[in-house]
Structure formats: structure tokens, C-alpha cells
Design a protein around this motif. Structure first.
Motif, PDB file in Angstrom:
ATOM      1  N   SER A   5       0.842  -1.188   0.000  1.00 34.95           N
ATOM      2  CA  SER A   5       0.000   0.000   0.000  1.00 34.95           C
ATOM      3  C   SER A   5       0.881   1.243   0.000  1.00 34.95           C
ATOM      4  O   SER A   5       2.105   1.149  -0.070  1.00 34.95           O
ATOM      5  CB  SER A   5      -0.894   0.004   1.244  1.00 34.95           C
ATOM      6  OG  SER A   5      -0.102   0.221   2.400  1.00 34.95           O
ATOM      7  N   TYR A   6       0.259   2.401   0.121  1.00 32.85           N
ATOM      8  CA  TYR A   6       1.033   3.644   0.164  1.00 32.85           C
ATOM      9  C   TYR A   6       1.930   3.707   1.374  1.00 32.85           C
ATOM     10  O   TYR A   6       2.886   4.463   1.400  1.00 32.85           O
ATOM     11  CB  TYR A   6       0.122   4.863   0.086  1.00 32.85           C
ATOM     12  CG  TYR A   6      -0.917   4.938   1.179  1.00 32.85           C
ATOM     13  CD1 TYR A   6      -2.213   4.512   0.941  1.00 32.85           C
ATOM     14  CD2 TYR A   6      -0.611   5.432   2.436  1.00 32.85           C
ATOM     15  CE1 TYR A   6      -3.164   4.568   1.933  1.00 32.85           C
ATOM     16  CE2 TYR A   6      -1.563   5.496   3.431  1.00 32.85           C
ATOM     17  CZ  TYR A   6      -2.838   5.057   3.176  1.00 32.85           C
ATOM     18  OH  TYR A   6      -3.780   5.118   4.159  1.00 32.85           O
ATOM     19  N   ALA A  13       1.848   6.984  -2.705  1.00 35.87           N
ATOM     20  CA  ALA A  13       1.404   8.181  -1.986  1.00 35.87           C
ATOM     21  C   ALA A  13       1.414   9.392  -2.905  1.00 35.87           C
ATOM     22  O   ALA A  13       0.521  10.241  -2.851  1.00 35.87           O
ATOM     23  CB  ALA A  13       2.291   8.425  -0.767  1.00 35.87           C
ATOM     24  N   GLU A  14       2.408   9.482  -3.779  1.00 28.76           N
ATOM     25  CA  GLU A  14       2.499  10.604  -4.721  1.00 28.76           C
ATOM     26  C   GLU A  14       1.333  10.605  -5.710  1.00 28.76           C
ATOM     27  O   GLU A  14       0.904  11.663  -6.174  1.00 28.76           O
ATOM     28  CB  GLU A  14       3.810  10.541  -5.500  1.00 28.76           C
ATOM     29  CG  GLU A  14       5.042  10.778  -4.651  1.00 28.76           C
ATOM     30  CD  GLU A  14       6.323  10.593  -5.441  1.00 28.76           C
ATOM     31  OE1 GLU A  14       6.297  10.743  -6.683  1.00 28.76           O
ATOM     32  OE2 GLU A  14       7.355  10.291  -4.823  1.00 28.76           O
ATOM     33  N   LEU A  15       0.822   9.438  -6.032  1.00 27.44           N
ATOM     34  CA  LEU A  15      -0.247   9.308  -7.022  1.00 27.44           C
ATOM     35  C   LEU A  15      -1.647   9.292  -6.399  1.00 27.44           C
ATOM     36  O   LEU A  15      -2.643   9.313  -7.113  1.00 27.44           O
ATOM     37  CB  LEU A  15      -0.037   8.019  -7.830  1.00 27.44           C
ATOM     38  CG  LEU A  15       1.282   7.924  -8.582  1.00 27.44           C
ATOM     39  CD1 LEU A  15       1.459   6.536  -9.176  1.00 27.44           C
ATOM     40  CD2 LEU A  15       1.380   8.999  -9.652  1.00 27.44           C
ATOM     41  N   CYS A  47      -5.122  12.385   7.515  1.00 25.86           N
ATOM     42  CA  CYS A  47      -5.077  13.565   6.641  1.00 25.86           C
ATOM     43  C   CYS A  47      -4.411  13.296   5.301  1.00 25.86           C
ATOM     44  O   CYS A  47      -4.554  14.076   4.368  1.00 25.86           O
ATOM     45  CB  CYS A  47      -4.380  14.715   7.344  1.00 25.86           C
ATOM     46  SG  CYS A  47      -2.633  14.409   7.674  1.00 25.86           S
ATOM     47  N   GLY A  48      -3.697  12.187   5.195  1.00 29.10           N
ATOM     48  CA  GLY A  48      -3.103  11.810   3.912  1.00 29.10           C
ATOM     49  C   GLY A  48      -2.248  12.896   3.305  1.00 29.10           C
ATOM     50  O   GLY A  48      -1.370  13.460   3.955  1.00 29.10           O
ATOM     51  N   THR A  49      -2.539  13.242   2.078  1.00 29.57           N
ATOM     52  CA  THR A  49      -1.739  14.207   1.327  1.00 29.57           C
ATOM     53  C   THR A  49      -2.099  15.652   1.639  1.00 29.57           C
ATOM     54  O   THR A  49      -1.474  16.562   1.120  1.00 29.57           O
ATOM     55  CB  THR A  49      -1.933  13.986  -0.181  1.00 29.57           C
ATOM     56  OG1 THR A  49      -3.313  14.198  -0.491  1.00 29.57           O
ATOM     57  CG2 THR A  49      -1.508  12.596  -0.603  1.00 29.57           C
ATOM     58  N   ASP A  67      -1.488  11.123  10.222  1.00 23.23           N
ATOM     59  CA  ASP A  67      -1.646  10.009   9.291  1.00 23.23           C
ATOM     60  C   ASP A  67      -0.663   8.910   9.676  1.00 23.23           C
ATOM     61  O   ASP A  67       0.435   9.198  10.162  1.00 23.23           O
ATOM     62  CB  ASP A  67      -1.394  10.445   7.849  1.00 23.23           C
ATOM     63  CG  ASP A  67      -2.006   9.471   6.862  1.00 23.23           C
ATOM     64  OD1 ASP A  67      -3.094   9.788   6.344  1.00 23.23           O
ATOM     65  OD2 ASP A  67      -1.419   8.408   6.599  1.00 23.23           O
ATOM     66  N   VAL A  68      -1.044   7.668   9.457  1.00 23.38           N
ATOM     67  CA  VAL A  68      -0.209   6.519   9.804  1.00 23.38           C
ATOM     68  C   VAL A  68       0.976   6.384   8.857  1.00 23.38           C
ATOM     69  O   VAL A  68       1.993   5.789   9.198  1.00 23.38           O
ATOM     70  CB  VAL A  68      -1.057   5.225   9.856  1.00 23.38           C
ATOM     71  CG1 VAL A  68      -1.510   4.817   8.466  1.00 23.38           C
ATOM     72  CG2 VAL A  68      -0.289   4.112  10.528  1.00 23.38           C
ATOM     73  N   SER A  69       0.894   6.952   7.661  1.00 31.81           N
ATOM     74  CA  SER A  69       1.941   6.809   6.664  1.00 31.81           C
ATOM     75  C   SER A  69       2.780   8.073   6.558  1.00 31.81           C
ATOM     76  O   SER A  69       2.279   9.131   6.197  1.00 31.81           O
ATOM     77  CB  SER A  69       1.336   6.503   5.291  1.00 31.81           C
ATOM     78  OG  SER A  69       2.327   6.584   4.305  1.00 31.81           O
ATOM     79  N   GLU A  70       4.065   7.951   6.823  1.00 39.03           N
ATOM     80  CA  GLU A  70       4.951   9.116   6.677  1.00 39.03           C
ATOM     81  C   GLU A  70       5.036   9.543   5.214  1.00 39.03           C
ATOM     82  O   GLU A  70       5.276  10.710   4.929  1.00 39.03           O
ATOM     83  CB  GLU A  70       6.330   8.822   7.235  1.00 39.03           C
ATOM     84  CG  GLU A  70       7.094   7.759   6.481  1.00 39.03           C
ATOM     85  CD  GLU A  70       8.444   7.453   7.075  1.00 39.03           C
ATOM     86  OE1 GLU A  70       9.430   8.111   6.714  1.00 39.03           O
ATOM     87  OE2 GLU A  70       8.484   6.553   7.939  1.00 39.03           O
ATOM     88  N   HIS A  71       4.842   8.609   4.293  1.00 34.57           N
ATOM     89  CA  HIS A  71       4.909   8.944   2.863  1.00 34.57           C
ATOM     90  C   HIS A  71       3.759   9.847   2.442  1.00 34.57           C
ATOM     91  O   HIS A  71       3.897  10.681   1.556  1.00 34.57           O
ATOM     92  CB  HIS A  71       4.908   7.677   2.014  1.00 34.57           C
ATOM     93  CG  HIS A  71       6.035   6.750   2.319  1.00 34.57           C
ATOM     94  ND1 HIS A  71       7.353   7.103   2.198  1.00 34.57           N
ATOM     95  CD2 HIS A  71       6.036   5.476   2.772  1.00 34.57           C
ATOM     96  CE1 HIS A  71       8.115   6.095   2.550  1.00 34.57           C
ATOM     97  NE2 HIS A  71       7.340   5.086   2.915  1.00 34.57           N
TER      98      HIS A  71
END
Length: 73
Positions: A5-6, A13-15, A47-49, A67-71
Motif C-alpha cells: 500500500s502507500y 502516496a504521490e499518485l 489527513c493523507g496528502t 496520518d499513519v503513513s509518513e509517505h
């Protein structure tokens, strides 16, 4: 087969915001109105991107994103 996943693949994440369904959403004005009516600080979980967070901040809302993803950040 595992796709990940992202959280695993920074390029995803960029897309993320290019997904056609997100481009069709017209929800920013709703969230701005809700936050302005509540007054005070706002926390956006997932919050994502920043698709929602950034316009809220630009509207003068004091907001923190998580957000859980640093990316995604």
C-alpha cells in the motif's frame, strides 16, 4: 501475491490524489463551513496528502493532521 500500500511504497502516496474518484469530490467547502462554525482547533485523522487539510488551513482554520503513513505526509 502481495501488492502493499502507500505505507509501503512512497510512489503510491504521490499518485494518491490522482485517483479519478477524488478529483470528482466537492467536499472541501463543506469541511471549511463545518470547521468555521465550530470555532477552535481541528484535528484531521488520516489527513493523507492534505487534500482537505491544506484548504482548511488556507481558510484560517487552526488544524493539525495525523496520518499513519509518513509517505502520505
Amino acid at each position: 501475491m502481495t501488492f502493499g500500500s502507500y505505507k509501503d511504497h512512497p510512489r503510491l502516496a504521490e499518485l494518491y490524489d490522482l485517483v479519478p474518484g477524488y478529483k470528482k469530490l466537492h467536499d472541501i467547502d463543506f469541511y471549511v463551513e463545518q470547521c468555521l462554525n465550530r470555532r477552535g482547533k481541528t484535528l484531521e485523522l488520516g489527513c493523507g496528502t492534505g487534500r482537505v487539510l491544506i484548504p482548511l488551513a488556507e481558510a484560517g482554520i487552526e488544524i493539525t493532521g495525523l496520518d499513519v503513513s509518513e509517505h502520505m505526509l
